[in-house]
Design an enzyme around this catalytic site. Structure first.
Site, PDB file in Angstrom:
ATOM      1  N   ASP A 118       0.912  -1.191  -0.078  1.00 52.66           N
ATOM      2  CA  ASP A 118       0.114   0.090  -0.025  1.00 52.66           C
ATOM      3  C   ASP A 118       0.722   1.282   0.152  1.00 52.66           C
ATOM      4  OD1 ASP A 118      -2.218  -1.812   0.043  1.00 52.66           O
ATOM      5  OD2 ASP A 118      -2.163  -1.690   2.336  1.00 52.66           O
ATOM      6  N   HIS A 175      -4.643  -1.697  -5.498  1.00 48.46           N
ATOM      7  CA  HIS A 175      -3.818  -0.640  -6.207  1.00 48.46           C
ATOM      8  C   HIS A 175      -4.828   0.537  -6.745  1.00 48.46           C
ATOM      9  CE1 HIS A 175      -0.199  -3.292  -7.193  1.00 48.46           C
ATOM     10  NE2 HIS A 175      -0.782  -3.740  -5.929  1.00 48.46           N
TER      11      HIS A 175
END
Ligand code: GDP
Ligand code: IMO
Ligand code: MG
Length: 422
Positions: free
Chosen positions: A13, A41
């Site tokens: 992340d 994503h």
């Protein structure tokens, strides 16, 4: 750079999606090399948010994309993504290619992931429960079912039958959950074949040809360096090779084809799930950082644990990946803090100090961060071509400590909110 790997340098992340999107504008082919729908994503363009799990982030620009052999694919999730991001946006089918060697996440993988976490209780990994670990385990166990198998109904049925004979024993006898039924499952997977057939390709050959033709190729990693199965914080890791070397095996190209490795790191650190985290913030600043940074899982919505930037861990990521430049994201989130501790070394159990990542798990678990505190800049980043002096010092401190250039600085979630340096 003809072949560039983009790799998460922390625990996932980091903003890989955004950096892939940035570099994809001037690229021809974008390839995912590992992981599956456990990734999330995010790309934000003009207020519109795209959340990609398996399809590479280059699809937002409509670039040619592929999913390599090193990935695991949940066909149901993939078909939804295709509907949303490929056909649903009017992109042609030849925009996406799938390796027939990629393994499939089967329904029993999801059930086993969930049941095994429940059973571990306090000792759980905190997986995304999307079936990733069990799918990679079966691949290594040579009991996996690959995408190419769904195109031959006879082989598919035979492989499902073989796997179910074992998996249903586990599900019923060990975990006490309902078994999986063969007929319904075989029919469902045969129906996936109709949808996925147009996308199947020899992806290794495609990438090789693209590179020979001088096309620019991005290799997008899922997750992050510290979640790597071999070099991460085992067992609190994912089940694939997340690091840059994984791009070679996951795509099927040799290491000499890689020209550059971009390490994506947040200006602080987050981690989802269990496992050691030396710079995790104690007290109210943790929740403050989570709220300011919007630190909630893209896939699971779980709260991400937040911590100060850890340069010992980042130094390790530079080493493992051969990082040639860094994209430092979410610097804007730090604008709201007056003092910014940065971890420059660990103090170990025996009182010694090290600036290298401990090789032994117990040393890492007990490592105490040694901080140098930098000054905040006391103002929001305005998105201009320059940073406030203190923000520039923060970035230069990272560069100096790691000996690697920070080439991009993230100043907001939107596509345009990035500062390109040097
Ligand atoms: P990935 O898995 O590495 O692609 O990262 P995620 O998308 O899961 O999480 C990163 C989050 O931060 C996403 O919500 C992005 O939109 C957001 N983001 C990326 N770069 C920046 C940045 O520079 N500033 C801010 N404020 N948000 C960013
Ligand atoms: P992206 O690509 C953050 C973490 C999980 C858990 C561990 C194992 O969006 O950066 P798994 O489901 O893979 O077996 O879970 O790995 N994890 C991630 N954390 N970002 C990710 O992906 C992750 N993928 C897996 O939270 O701790
Ligand atoms: Mg993510």
């Amino acid at each position: 750079m003809p072949a560039t790997v983009i790799v998460g340098a922390q625990w996932g992340d980091e903003g890989k999606g955004k950096i892939v999107d940035l570099l994809a504008r001037d690229s021809d082919l974008v390839c995912r090399y590992n992981g599956g729908p456990n990734a999330g994503h995010t790309i934000v363009v003009d207020g519109e948010t795209y959340k990609l799990r398996q399809i590479p982030s280059g699809i937002v620009w409509g670039k040619e994309c592929l999913i390599g052999a090193g990935c695991v694919v949940d066909p149901a999730v993939l078909i939804d993504e295709i509907d949303e991001y490929v056909t649903g946006r009017g992109l042609p089918e030849d925009c996406l290619h799938l390796s027939g060697n990629a393994h499939m996440i089967m329904p029993w993988h999801l059930l086993l992931d969930q049941a095994s976490e429940r059973r571990l209780g306090k000792l759980q990994i905190g997986t995304t429960r999307r079936g990733n670990g069990p799918a990679y385990a079966d691949k290594a166990h040579r009991l996996g079912i690959r995408l190419q198998d769904i195109f031959d109904p006879k082989i598919l049925r035979q492989k499902i039958e073989t796997a179910l004979a074992e998996k249903n024993l586990w599900l019923e006898r060990i975990y006490g959950v309902e078994p999986v039924e063969l007929e319904e499952l075989a029919a469902r997977y045969e129906s996936y074949a109709q949808r996925l057939r147009p996308y199947l390709a020899d992806t290794s050959l495609l990438v090789d040809r693209a590179l020979r033709d001088g096309r620019r190729v991005l290799l997008e990693g899922g997750h992050g360096t510290l979640l790597d199965i071999d070099n991460g914080t085992y067992p609190f890791v994912t089940s694939s090779s997340t690091i840059a070397g994984g791009a070679c095996t996951g795509i099927g190209i040799g290491p000499t084809r890689i020209d550059a490795v971009v390490g994506v790191a947040k200006a602080y650190v987050t981690r989802v799930g269990e496992g050691p985290f030396p710079t995790e913030i104690d007290g109210s600043d943790q929740a403050r950082m989570r709220d300011l940074g919007g630190e909630f899982g893209t896939v699971t919505g779980r709260e991400r644990r937040c911590g100060w930037l850890d340069l010992v861990a980042l130094r390790y990521a530079v080493r493992l990946n051969g990082i040639t430049s860094i994209a430092l994201t979410k610097l804007d989130v730090l604008s709201f803090f007056d003092r910014l501790p940065v971890c420059i070394a660990y103090e170990l159990r025996d009182g010694t100090r090290t600036d290298e990542f401990p090789e032994h798990q117990s040393d890492f678990h007990a490592a105490r961060p040694v901080y140098e505190t930098l000054e905040g800049w006391g103002a929001e980043l305005d998105g201009g071509d320059d940073l406030p002096a203190a923000a520039r010092r923060y970035v230069e401190f990272v560069e100096h400590q790691l000996g690697v250039e920070v080439s991009w600085v993230g100043t907001g979630a939107e596509r345009e909110q990035v500062l390109v340096r040097g």
